[in-house]
Design an enzyme around this catalytic site. Structure first.
Site, PDB file in Angstrom:
ATOM      1  N   ARG A  80       0.851  -1.298   0.059  1.00  0.00           N
ATOM      2  CA  ARG A  80      -0.049   0.187  -0.123  1.00  0.00           C
ATOM      3  C   ARG A  80       0.914   1.238  -0.036  1.00  0.00           C
ATOM      4  O   ARG A  80       1.709   1.351   0.821  1.00  0.00           O
ATOM      5  CB  ARG A  80      -0.776   0.068   1.279  1.00  0.00           C
ATOM      6  CG  ARG A  80      -1.867   1.304   1.323  1.00  0.00           C
ATOM      7  CD  ARG A  80      -2.480   1.461   2.614  1.00  0.00           C
ATOM      8  NE  ARG A  80      -3.153   2.709   2.484  1.00  0.00           N
ATOM      9  CZ  ARG A  80      -3.343   3.493   3.631  1.00  0.00           C
ATOM     10  NH1 ARG A  80      -2.967   2.921   4.714  1.00  0.00           N
ATOM     11  NH2 ARG A  80      -4.009   4.440   3.510  1.00  0.00           N
ATOM     12  N   HIS A 124      -3.085  10.962   0.786  1.00  0.00           N
ATOM     13  CA  HIS A 124      -2.555  10.658   2.203  1.00  0.00           C
ATOM     14  C   HIS A 124      -1.921  12.126   2.642  1.00  0.00           C
ATOM     15  O   HIS A 124      -0.798  12.437   2.917  1.00  0.00           O
ATOM     16  CB  HIS A 124      -1.494   9.619   2.138  1.00  0.00           C
ATOM     17  CG  HIS A 124      -1.292   9.085   3.564  1.00  0.00           C
ATOM     18  ND1 HIS A 124      -1.239   7.780   3.750  1.00  0.00           N
ATOM     19  CD2 HIS A 124      -0.613   9.685   4.672  1.00  0.00           C
ATOM     20  CE1 HIS A 124      -0.732   7.358   5.030  1.00  0.00           C
ATOM     21  NE2 HIS A 124      -0.692   8.442   5.459  1.00  0.00           N
ATOM     22  N   GLU A 169      -7.502   8.361   6.641  1.00  0.00           N
ATOM     23  CA  GLU A 169      -7.803   8.996   7.629  1.00  0.00           C
ATOM     24  C   GLU A 169      -8.310  10.280   7.659  1.00  0.00           C
ATOM     25  O   GLU A 169      -7.470  11.128   8.163  1.00  0.00           O
ATOM     26  CB  GLU A 169      -6.522   8.840   8.615  1.00  0.00           C
ATOM     27  CG  GLU A 169      -5.737   7.334   8.801  1.00  0.00           C
ATOM     28  CD  GLU A 169      -4.500   7.623   9.816  1.00  0.00           C
ATOM     29  OE1 GLU A 169      -4.325   8.581  10.525  1.00  0.00           O
ATOM     30  OE2 GLU A 169      -3.926   6.571  10.008  1.00  0.00           O
ATOM     31  N   ASN A 298      -7.448   1.377   9.460  1.00  0.00           N
ATOM     32  CA  ASN A 298      -6.083   1.731  10.013  1.00  0.00           C
ATOM     33  C   ASN A 298      -6.155   1.713  11.635  1.00  0.00           C
ATOM     34  O   ASN A 298      -7.074   2.276  12.206  1.00  0.00           O
ATOM     35  CB  ASN A 298      -5.496   3.121   9.867  1.00  0.00           C
ATOM     36  CG  ASN A 298      -5.254   3.549   8.277  1.00  0.00           C
ATOM     37  OD1 ASN A 298      -5.404   2.508   7.632  1.00  0.00           O
ATOM     38  ND2 ASN A 298      -4.834   4.520   8.339  1.00  0.00           N
ATOM     39  N   TYR A 300      -4.650   1.487  15.444  1.00  0.00           N
ATOM     40  CA  TYR A 300      -3.325   1.779  16.303  1.00  0.00           C
ATOM     41  C   TYR A 300      -3.795   1.554  17.753  1.00  0.00           C
ATOM     42  O   TYR A 300      -2.840   1.114  18.751  1.00  0.00           O
ATOM     43  CB  TYR A 300      -2.963   3.194  16.163  1.00  0.00           C
ATOM     44  CG  TYR A 300      -2.311   3.275  14.822  1.00  0.00           C
ATOM     45  CD1 TYR A 300      -1.003   2.582  14.690  1.00  0.00           C
ATOM     46  CD2 TYR A 300      -2.863   3.655  13.559  1.00  0.00           C
ATOM     47  CE1 TYR A 300      -0.408   2.918  13.492  1.00  0.00           C
ATOM     48  CE2 TYR A 300      -2.138   3.511  12.359  1.00  0.00           C
ATOM     49  CZ  TYR A 300      -0.938   3.105  12.355  1.00  0.00           C
ATOM     50  OH  TYR A 300      -0.292   3.309  11.332  1.00  0.00           O
ATOM     51  N   GLU A 350      -3.344  -0.420   7.806  1.00  0.00           N
ATOM     52  CA  GLU A 350      -2.254   0.043   8.528  1.00  0.00           C
ATOM     53  C   GLU A 350      -2.438  -0.401  10.163  1.00  0.00           C
ATOM     54  O   GLU A 350      -3.420  -0.544  10.693  1.00  0.00           O
ATOM     55  CB  GLU A 350      -2.047   1.808   8.905  1.00  0.00           C
ATOM     56  CG  GLU A 350      -1.726   2.698   7.873  1.00  0.00           C
ATOM     57  CD  GLU A 350      -1.739   4.070   8.161  1.00  0.00           C
ATOM     58  OE1 GLU A 350      -1.350   4.400   9.026  1.00  0.00           O
ATOM     59  OE2 GLU A 350      -1.756   4.980   7.078  1.00  0.00           O
TER      60      GLU A 350
HETATM   61  O1  IFM Z   1       2.617   7.746  10.016  1.00  0.00           O
HETATM   62  C1  IFM Z   1       1.327   7.688  10.316  1.00  0.00           C
HETATM   63  C2  IFM Z   1       0.461   7.421   8.814  1.00  0.00           C
HETATM   64  O2  IFM Z   1       0.930   8.593   7.982  1.00  0.00           O
HETATM   65  C3  IFM Z   1      -1.103   7.554   9.126  1.00  0.00           C
HETATM   66  N1  IFM Z   1      -1.551   6.652  10.033  1.00  0.00           N
HETATM   67  C4  IFM Z   1      -0.691   6.814  11.423  1.00  0.00           C
HETATM   68  C5  IFM Z   1       0.865   6.681  11.105  1.00  0.00           C
HETATM   69  C6  IFM Z   1       1.742   6.704  12.344  1.00  0.00           C
HETATM   70  O3  IFM Z   1       1.504   7.757  13.190  1.00  0.00           O
END
Ligand code: IFM
Length: 439
Positions: A80, A124, A169, A298, A300, A350
């Site tokens: 990606r 992005h 995002e 994505n 985290y 992500e």
């Molecule tokens: O680096 C970023 C990415 O560009 C978008 N999502 C979170 C990542 C980590 O902060």
């Protein structure tokens, strides 16, 4: 000694890694590329840690062949990346910069030649500065400009890219670029931010239309940053506050895409004269929700909310202090999407963490192992999860943190541009080769 038992993934599952243009390409003035909001922002004093910029980054624009070989060596099945809008259209619209477009053609051809499926993100965060000077995403026109740019990419790469992602995002643009102001374009205006959020979604919908207007059979969707939100206790107040946060974190993005409406509680929380209420016009939501083929997730970490609406951390964090690490949250998120939004094919676009040891990143291995296991459980529960992209393939420019946070599987020595596998890269290589994770 016997090897640890391994958890096998479905044969069709694809393992990948992700990057984005401004974070790795560098070459910001090469071959006719125009400036983006990030070029301008990064050069403003005090914006980025240590005054870092993406001018050179990982120099991927010049080293992409080496990087393709690196991907092949890892065994990646999916990659990606994002397209830099101002590399293709230096002023955001009008004349196409053939040399910029050629770079992405070569990149995609290089991926296909190595049997790596390209997943291309169109936005992005690097809005062309020339468009920002005309209001950027604050103006409704930007949604149309974005769709026109998307059409250029579809005409050039149509079916050769099997999966297109429109936005990466949008929440981060709204919350960090337009509310906290610590990302480009550095504004602090929540009501304007929500207008931007709507225009981003509209741009997504118009880009989907632009793909449907071609003969391409490729799939298209958006990549959302989502965070399962939990109350910290059993009180009604905490439940109420967690629901409000869930609206901001998740439903205000998912509902327009998959239900064709904004959440009622989110709309009701806007002031009666909030500009976003005027920005949402008849017909917009039908455009935004039309035929999303795939959703990029994505992930985290989780968000925990108290009865007073405060965020508290109940799980460990990382060098990225906004991150609350919880593999179980990934399971909850994936199964919740299936439950509330239907059986849309999902890809983790992500997932990863920043680590401080440049080479022996055992914490990243633990992080990935536990998140892969959570993804596996979700698949066992019937979630249509097709692939997983680790953030990130290599160390890169981490926005306001500059080069102080290292998110890569592959270490980049930014002075020499030497790439070296970290421990996690070798570990991931085995995951891919065996299509399984050590328990
Ligand atoms: O680096 C970023 C990415 O560009 C978008 N999502 C979170 C990542 C980590 O902060």
């Amino acid at each position: 000694m016997l090897d640890a038992p391994r958890t096998a993934f479905p044969p069709s599952f694809a393992w990948g890694a992700a990057t984005s243009a401004y974070q790795i390409e560098g070459a910001v003035r090469d071959d006719g590329r125009g400036p983006s909001v990030w070029d301008v922002f990064a050069h403003e004093p005090g914006r980025i840690r240590n005054g870092d910029t993406g001018d050179v980054a990982a120099d991927h624009y010049h080293r992409y062949v080496q990087d393709l070989d690196l991907m092949k060596d890892l065994g990646l099945q999916s990659y990606r990346f994002s397209v830099s809008w101002p590399r293709v259209l230096p002023t955001g619209r009008g004349t196409v910069n053939a040399k910029g477009l050629d770079f992405y053609k070569r990149l995609v051809d290089g991926l296909l030649a190595r049997d790596i499926a390209p997943v291309a993100t169109l936005f992005h965060w690097d809005t062309p500065q020339a468009l920002q000077d005309q209001g950027g995403w604050e103006t409704r026109d930007c949604a149309k400009w974005f769709a026109d740019y998307a059409a250029v990419m579809f005409a050039a790469l149509g079916d050769r890219v099997p999966t297109w992602l429109t936005l990466n995002e949008p929440k981060t643009v709204v919350d960090v670029g337009y509310t906290a102001g610590t990302h480009a374009p550095g504004k602090r205006d929540r009501s304007l931010a929500n207008v931007v959020g709507h225009h981003l979604l509209l741009g997504h919908g118009l880009a989907v239309q632009a793909l449907r207007a071609t003969t391409s059979k490729s799939r298209i969707g958006a990549a959302l940053s989502l965070s399962p939100t939990y109350p910290t206790d059993a009180s009604a107040a905490a439940a109420r506050q967690a629901l409000v946060t869930d609206g901001e974190e998740n439903r205000r993005w998912l509902d327009p895409l998959f239900k064709g409406r904004y959440p009622q509680d989110w709309l009701a929380s806007q002031a009666p004269d909030a500009p976003v209420l005027k920005a949402i016009r008849d017909g917009d939501l039908a455009i935004i929700s039309a035929q999303n083929d795939v959703l990029g997730v994505n992930y985290y970490g989780t968000t925990h909310i108290t009865g007073t609406g405060a965020r508290v951390f109940v799980h460990p964090t990382s060098q990225a202090t906004w991150q609350e690490i919880s593999p179980d949250g990934l399971y909850d998120l994936l199964t919740r999407i299936k439950r509330d939004y239907g059986d849309v094919p999902l890809t983790v676009t992500e997932n990863g963490m920043a680590t401080t040891n440049p080479m022996r990143d055992d914490d990243r291995i633990t992080f990935l192992r536990t998140h892969f296991a959570a993804a596996h459980r979700a698949i066992q529960s019937g979630v249509k999860l097709e692939s997983f992209h680790v953030w990130s393939l290599m160390d890169n420019f981490e926005w306001a943190e500059g080069y102080t946070q290292r998110w890569g599987l592959v270490n980049v020595d930014f002075a020499s541009q030497r790439r070296t596998h970290k421990a996690s890269a070798d570990w991931y290589k085995k995951v891919i080769a065996t299509n399984s994770v050590d328990a």
